[in-house]
Design an enzyme around this catalytic site. Structure first.
Site, PDB file in Angstrom:
ATOM      1  N   LYS A 110       1.323  -1.151  -0.143  1.00 13.37           N
ATOM      2  CA  LYS A 110      -0.451   0.001   0.467  1.00 13.37           C
ATOM      3  C   LYS A 110       0.860   1.404  -0.042  1.00 13.37           C
ATOM      4  O   LYS A 110       1.246   1.780   1.064  1.00 13.37           O
ATOM      5  CB  LYS A 110      -1.006   0.279   1.239  1.00 13.37           C
ATOM      6  CG  LYS A 110      -2.235   0.991   1.216  1.00 13.37           C
ATOM      7  CD  LYS A 110      -2.547   0.875   2.141  1.00 13.37           C
ATOM      8  CE  LYS A 110      -4.257   2.114   2.265  1.00 13.37           C
ATOM      9  NZ  LYS A 110      -3.507   3.571   2.213  1.00 13.37           N
ATOM     10  N   ARG A 146      -7.897  11.272  -6.255  1.00 11.31           N
ATOM     11  CA  ARG A 146      -8.708   9.837  -5.560  1.00 11.31           C
ATOM     12  C   ARG A 146     -10.122  11.404  -4.952  1.00 11.31           C
ATOM     13  O   ARG A 146     -11.739  10.925  -4.943  1.00 11.31           O
ATOM     14  CB  ARG A 146      -8.865   9.054  -4.157  1.00 11.31           C
ATOM     15  CG  ARG A 146      -9.816   8.363  -4.200  1.00 11.31           C
ATOM     16  CD  ARG A 146      -9.654   7.784  -2.362  1.00 11.31           C
ATOM     17  NE  ARG A 146     -10.463   8.378  -1.507  1.00 11.31           N
ATOM     18  CZ  ARG A 146     -10.801   8.610   0.052  1.00 11.31           C
ATOM     19  NH1 ARG A 146      -9.662   7.456  -0.410  1.00 11.31           N
ATOM     20  NH2 ARG A 146     -11.035   9.432  -0.279  1.00 11.31           N
ATOM     21  N   GLU A 175      -1.482   4.373  -7.397  1.00 10.17           N
ATOM     22  CA  GLU A 175      -0.733   6.113  -6.841  1.00 10.17           C
ATOM     23  C   GLU A 175       0.307   6.623  -7.507  1.00 10.17           C
ATOM     24  O   GLU A 175       0.824   6.239  -7.588  1.00 10.17           O
ATOM     25  CB  GLU A 175       0.225   4.920  -5.643  1.00 10.17           C
ATOM     26  CG  GLU A 175       0.130   5.919  -4.516  1.00 10.17           C
ATOM     27  CD  GLU A 175      -1.099   5.285  -3.245  1.00 10.17           C
ATOM     28  OE1 GLU A 175      -1.707   5.123  -3.423  1.00 10.17           O
ATOM     29  OE2 GLU A 175      -1.199   6.398  -2.489  1.00 10.17           O
TER      30      GLU A 175
END
Lengths: 335, 527
Positions: free
Chosen positions: B228, B248, B276
């Site tokens: 993550k 996001r 990301e």
């Protein structure tokens, strides 16, 4: 508290006049206490004799006990103790609040307690008293505290209430249950809707009702009423109601807070309220300066608030001022 | 100006997004178009061209208010905001004018054109014609310190309701280097644009946190694990020769990452990637706070581009050859990405987030312990046969984050906060033991309840040992648990270490100062 003065001594128990053997707003129990007003940082229990303005008497009895030994006098009525002429003069802070004037052999000292200069309509308006020594508060002793005219503030409060009503919300406004609450009740536009009070407010209203204040009667917001009754109404509550589950019964509501601290954005947001009204029963920066000037005093003692700042400012402006440590609090969440 | 000052005041009062949307919608339904375009600009982070020198403003305010400098400073310490302090100490409005916001902005721009010695006069004249609220907003415009607490998304939602245009279309129309002096409100919002459609992102699929028991998820073989990464989740869109990057929060952030434009040269057209956005250099992630230098800035300078190099770390593919493939299984989508691997990784700025091989949950548990070392926030677990769904749905995607590091530390300095916490001692400095002495190592603000803040406030007032300007040295007595995401070496701090995202996690009323941690033990946690 080493400071001394001809008429006043500043002792561990509070401000003391040795010639008359009386204390003014002492924070310990003493024999004779003169009380400027009934807020809890000025009126403490345990003294043998109390003297205050007539309007303060029922509140003092309510707060300090029914059996206290208390005498009430009128403004400008003087009594004499051991050659000291003592009289009370309107301080404009809350109904019955007084400045204490002491005179002995031509020397005059005034202890003003808490005060404000603007006439709020309900409280006897402040009267400047000439003196040699003046004891002043400094709760809002910074030039960022300058109040709007009361009328403008109540226009804001009325508009807020009206808008909430249109949206089907209740309006809860918080302010000291003694003084601020009655000032709000007296000055809001009562044609907008129904007004309720928190128990802490209604009980003070009752205690004051004998004093011909002309306060409208309001009901206690208790469980005999349902949410429907509160829709569109104004509920006057003490500051301790903020964040209290008691508020849930008014949902949906908007929460307002009437206090001088609300003049600053940071303070408004910190309280977790919807709206702040900078409505204070204390003198703002300009009023403090005016009050000090009008006494013509040679010596100024500055108590609770921005004492250091206000003393420095007064000294730079040619006054003989000194800081005085007391246990008065000024405007805070506690009453 | 009155309207705008009121808008600012009511927005300031509420922290409920829906209320804010309503307030902004209301404002936009009433304000004139010249003002609206400026408000849009300011709310999107735009600034007036030239900032004023704040010390000058302060000087002039002191002169006009006719108070000594020390009294101004005392006031400022108590208020915590320069623009607000000035607005409060100045005399009431003396001149009546009815200038609108855009007229005042023009006035400000004009001040910049006059000679230095004439500026004071212009500023004081402005102060004389504004009431307190308006003065405050005017000062904020001058100092460029507009923080409205309104995200662009809120503004977009409000405009969407009012103008009856879809939010992602509005986002798109607000993109680019438009300036209120060159475009009208109507032209900006109604620029029917073919690009409206092609920039459209998909809703993000979000994961739920999992506690410490992945075993409950069943057979490890059914699950894909990956790091993550600690950046900003984003969607990269390449359609019809144009590139769009969404964060996001469904904000279009393409302009903050101008180097990504080059991705177009090697990434096939008609593709949408989930991934990301993160700072990255020499095959290794860089700390998250570097990335923050990119966000919240209207202009990204060359220096920032150099100091904060970025990549887009690909997690997933949602559209390929212009076709929505979210219904395919993760396994299938993953294969599509890896097929592109050669092309993609040969280019710059794109990385593929590697999956982690593991046989058992226990093995994965051990791998997870290396998360911090790898500068990640933990692990992601995704069911291999899951489709790319919408929103935060339980079941198929999980995040298994690592616990923050915690340190027991002693409060040694307190300072008044700013903004919401002005006038309260809420900026705390903490210390740990080093050879029998307490050395400061971190500052932390958040994490206490308002009630606790009041308690600390009382403590600070009663236990001040020394005052240095606004800072109070307090008696070392209170112990707090400080949580952070990592510890790194630092030459800037006396302690030699710096914490990542420190915050107070709780007040350890049960601990004495002797029980606080030592610097030595912290240094052991360095990577």
């Amino acid at each position: 508290m080493s400071s001394t003065n001809k008429l006043l001594h500043f002792t561990k128990k509070g401000i003391y006049c040795p010639q008359a053997q009386v204390y003014i707003d002492p924070w310990s129990s003493v024999d004779k206490a003169i009380i400027t007003h009934a807020h809890s940082d000025h009126a403490r229990p345990g003294s043998n004799h109390y003297l205050a303005h007539k309007k303060s008497v029922p509140i003092l009895k309510h707060r300090l006990g029914k059996d206290i030994n208390v005498n009430g006098i009128e403004y400008n009525e003087s009594i004499e103790i051991n050659g000291v002429k003592i009289s009370l003069h309107p301080a404009g802070h809350i109904p019955g609040s007084a400045q204490v004037r002491l005179e002995y052999k031509g020397e005059v000292a005034v202890v003003s307690g808490d005060y404000k200069l603007e006439d709020d309509g309900l409280t006897e308006a402040f009267e400047p008293v000439k003196c040699n020594t003046f004891v002043t508060e400094s709760t809002f002793g910074l030039p960022v505290y300058k109040w709007k005219k009361q009328k403008e503030i109540f226009d804001d409060i009325n508009n807020w209430w009206r808008q909430n009503k249109e949206k089907g919300k209740a309006s809860v406004i918080c302010g000291y249950s003694l003084g601020k609450a009655q000032r709000i009740l007296f000055n809001v536009d009562k044609s907008i809707g129904r007004i309720f009070g928190h128990g802490a407010v209604t009980i003070i209203n009752e205690a004051m009702s004998n004093e011909q204040l002309n306060l409208p009667l309001i009901e206690k917001a208790n469980s005999t009423f349902t949410k429907k009754d509160f829709v569109g109404s104004l509920i006057i509550a003490p500051p301790s109601a903020i964040g209290n589950p008691w508020l849930r019964k008014f949902e949906p509501y908007s929460l307002g807070y009437a206090s001088g601290w609300m003049n600053i954005r940071g303070a408004k947001r910190r309280e977790g309220i919807d709206i702040g009204f900078a409505l204070s029963d204390h003198a703002d920066w300009n009023e403090l300066n005016t009050a000090v000037k009008e006494t013509g005093a040679e010596k100024i003692y500055v108590t609770h608030g921005y004492t250091a700042v206000f003393v420095k400012w007064l000294c730079e402006n040619g006054f003989n001022a000194e800081e005085l440590k007391t246990e008065f609090i000024g405007e805070s969440d506690q009453e | 100006m009155k309207q705008f000052a009121e808008l600012f005041e009511v927005l300031d009062r509420t922290n409920k997004t829906n209320d804010k949307i309503e307030i902004i919608r209301e404002y936009f339904s009433k304000a004139n178009d010249d003002d609206k375009i400026w408000v849009l600009y300011l709310f999107s982070g735009g600034k007036i061209k030239k900032k004023f020198n704040t010390s000058r403003l302060k000087e002039w305010a002191i002169e006009y208010a006719n108070i000594p400098k020390w009294l101004f400073d005392e006031s400022y310490n108590s208020v915590g905001d320069l623009a607000e302090t000035i607005s409060l100490i100045l005399p009431d409005k003396e001149i009546h004018t009815e200038k609108t916001l855009s007229e005042w902005i023009e006035y400000i721009e004009d001040i910049n054109k006059v000679k230095e010695e004439n500026r004071k006069e212009k500023i004081i004249e402005a102060w004389k014609s504004l009431n307190q609220n308006e003065k405050f907003v005017f000062n904020k415009l001058l100092t460029g310190g507009f923080r409205i607490g309104v995200s662009q998304k809120t503004v977009i939602n409000a405009l969407s309701e009012l103008e009856n245009i879809e939010t992602n279309i509005i986002s798109h129309r607000l993109m680019g280097n438009w300036h209120p002096e060159r475009i009208t409100y109507r032209d900006l919002l109604n620029s029917e644009n073919i690009r409206d459609e092609i920039s459209k992102p998909y809703p993000f699929f979000l994961a739920h946190p999992i506690e410490d028991k992945p075993e409950e998820l069943g057979n490890p073989e059914d699950w894909q694990a990956e790091w993550k990464w600690d950046g900003i989740r984003g969607q990269l869109i390449h359609r019809q020769g144009e590139l769009f990057l969404w964060s996001r929060g469904e904000e279009l952030v393409t302009e903050k990452f101008p180097e990504f434009e080059r991705i177009k040269n090697f990434l096939p057209d008609g593709i949408v990637l989930d991934g990301e956005i993160m700072c990255y250099e020499n095959e290794s992630p860089l700390p998250f706070n570097l990335l923050q230098t990119r966000i919240g800035r209207k202009n990204v300078t060359q220096k920032i581009l150099k100091d904060a190099p970025v990549v887009f770390m690909i997690y997933d593919v949602l559209e390929m050859d212009g076709v929505d493939i979210r219904f395919k299984t993760l396994k299938e989508r993953r294969e599509l990405i890896t097929n592109y691997e050669l092309r993609i990784t040969n280019g710059m700025f794109l990385k593929i987030s590697k999956t982690i091989d593991f046989q058992s949950w226990d093995e994965l548990r051990l791998i997870r312990e290396k998360s911090r070392e790898n500068l990640t926030e933990g692990l992601m677990l995704k069911r291999k046969d899951s489709a790319y769904q919408v929103g935060r749905k339980k079941g198929d995607w999980w995040k298994w984050k690592i616990d923050p590091l915690t340190i027991d530390a002693v409060l040694i300095y307190a300072q008044k906060g700013h903004g919401r916490r002005a006038d309260l001692y809420t900026d705390y400095t903490f210390a740990v033991w080093d050879n029998g002495e307490l050395v400061s190592f971190a500052k932390a603000y958040s994490g206490l309840t308002d009630k606790e803040i009041k308690e600390v406030e009382d403590f600070v007032k009663r236990n001040t040992l020394e005052k240095f300007g606004p800072v109070r040295t307090v008696k070392p007595e209170l112990v707090f648990e400080i949580a952070c995401e990592g510890i790194s070496e630092s030459r800037r701090h006396k302690s030699g270490i710096a914490l990542r995202f420190p915050r107070i996690s709780r007040w350890r009323k049960d601990k004495k100062i002797e029980e606080a941690d030592s610097l030595e033990s912290l240094k052991k946690l360095l990577k």
